[in-house]
Design an enzyme around this catalytic site. Structure first.
Site, short mmCIF file in Angstrom:
data_model
loop_
_atom_site.label_atom_id
_atom_site.label_comp_id
_atom_site.label_asym_id
_atom_site.label_seq_id
_atom_site.Cartn_x
_atom_site.Cartn_y
_atom_site.Cartn_z
CD GLU A 1 -3.31 0.26 0.82
OE1 GLU A 1 -3.09 1.23 0.07
OE2 GLU A 1 -4.42 0.01 1.30
CG ASP A 2 -0.85 4.80 -1.65
OD1 ASP A 2 -1.63 4.11 -0.95
OD2 ASP A 2 -1.26 5.67 -2.43
CG ASP B 1 -6.39 8.32 5.70
OD1 ASP B 1 -6.17 8.71 6.85
OD2 ASP B 1 -7.05 9.00 4.89
CG PHE C 1 -3.90 15.31 0.56
CD1 PHE C 1 -4.87 14.33 0.67
CD2 PHE C 1 -3.33 15.55 -0.69
CE1 PHE C 1 -5.28 13.60 -0.44
CE2 PHE C 1 -3.74 14.82 -1.80
CZ PHE C 1 -4.71 13.85 -1.68
NE ARG D 1 -0.69 8.67 -10.38
CZ ARG D 1 -1.52 8.20 -9.45
NH1 ARG D 1 -1.05 7.78 -8.30
NH2 ARG D 1 -2.83 8.15 -9.66
#
Ligand code: 5GP
Length: 174
Positions: A98-99, A102, A151, A164
């Site tokens: 996963e990046d 959250d 964020f 990105r």
């Protein structure tokens, strides 16, 4: 659109060092296993590529595509599988890549759904962990960095498909 300067949260060199440390742990933990890395598109692809190249054990890779965020900056809470894995994972040792974890909803959904497909083991490796916004308890087996509630973009992670390609993790004010 030209990329505007984004403030740095985690530098390129810190990421590089941490990826090597995580890979060293995986090389030990999965030495005699049938490791399949499953990257969650699109945000994990840069992290996954770097991690994968640091492995010195046999490993396969695949990707899934889920929807959880849409184009905004807050989670919709609804998860749908857009692109499922192509190969059988029966008796394989799955490592979800996963990046960011959250709320934990995505990770928990994916872990449960892969377990149902007959994997021998399912663990999770996330580059970033945002524990302050967790809604669903989920075990994170390998964590790159714990981050505050902001964020983030860069290193494969986007904001509306921008940023990105930043080589570091930056943050934007929302
Ligand atoms: P969760 O289901 O854990 O709330 O959602 C995790 C997903 O939400 C991540 O894979 C990522 O796509 C998205 N996400 C969570 N926090 C951020 C963030 O700070 N920046 C970006 N670009 N995406 C985020």
């Amino acid at each position: 659109m030209p990329q505007v300067k984004v403030p740095v949260l985690i530098t390129r060199s810190k990421i590089k060092k941490r990826v090597k440390q995580l890979a060293a742990r995986l090389n030990r933990d999965y030495r005699l296993k049938h490791l399949v890395l499953i990257g969650v598109l699109k945000g994990s692809f840069v992290f996954m590529a770097d991690l994968f190249r640091c492995l010195n054990i046999p490993a396969q890779c695949d990707f899934v595509s889920l929807s959880s965020y849409g184009s905004g900056t807050t989670s919709s809470g609804k998860i749908k599988m857009r692109h499922a894995i192509a190969h059988s994972i029966k008796n394989k040792d799955i490592l979800i890549i996963e990046d960011i974890v959250d709320t934990g909803l995505t990770a928990s959904y994916l872990k449960n759904s892969l377990k149902k497909h007959g994997a021998r083991s399912v663990r999770l490796c996330t580059l970033l962990d945002k524990p302050s916004r967790r809604k669903k308890k989920v075990q994170l087996d390998y964590i790159g960095f714990k981050i505050p509630n902001c964020f983030v973009v860069g290193y494969g992670i986007d904001w509306n498909e921008h940023y990105r390609s930043l080589p570091y993790i930056g943050y934007i004010k929302t």
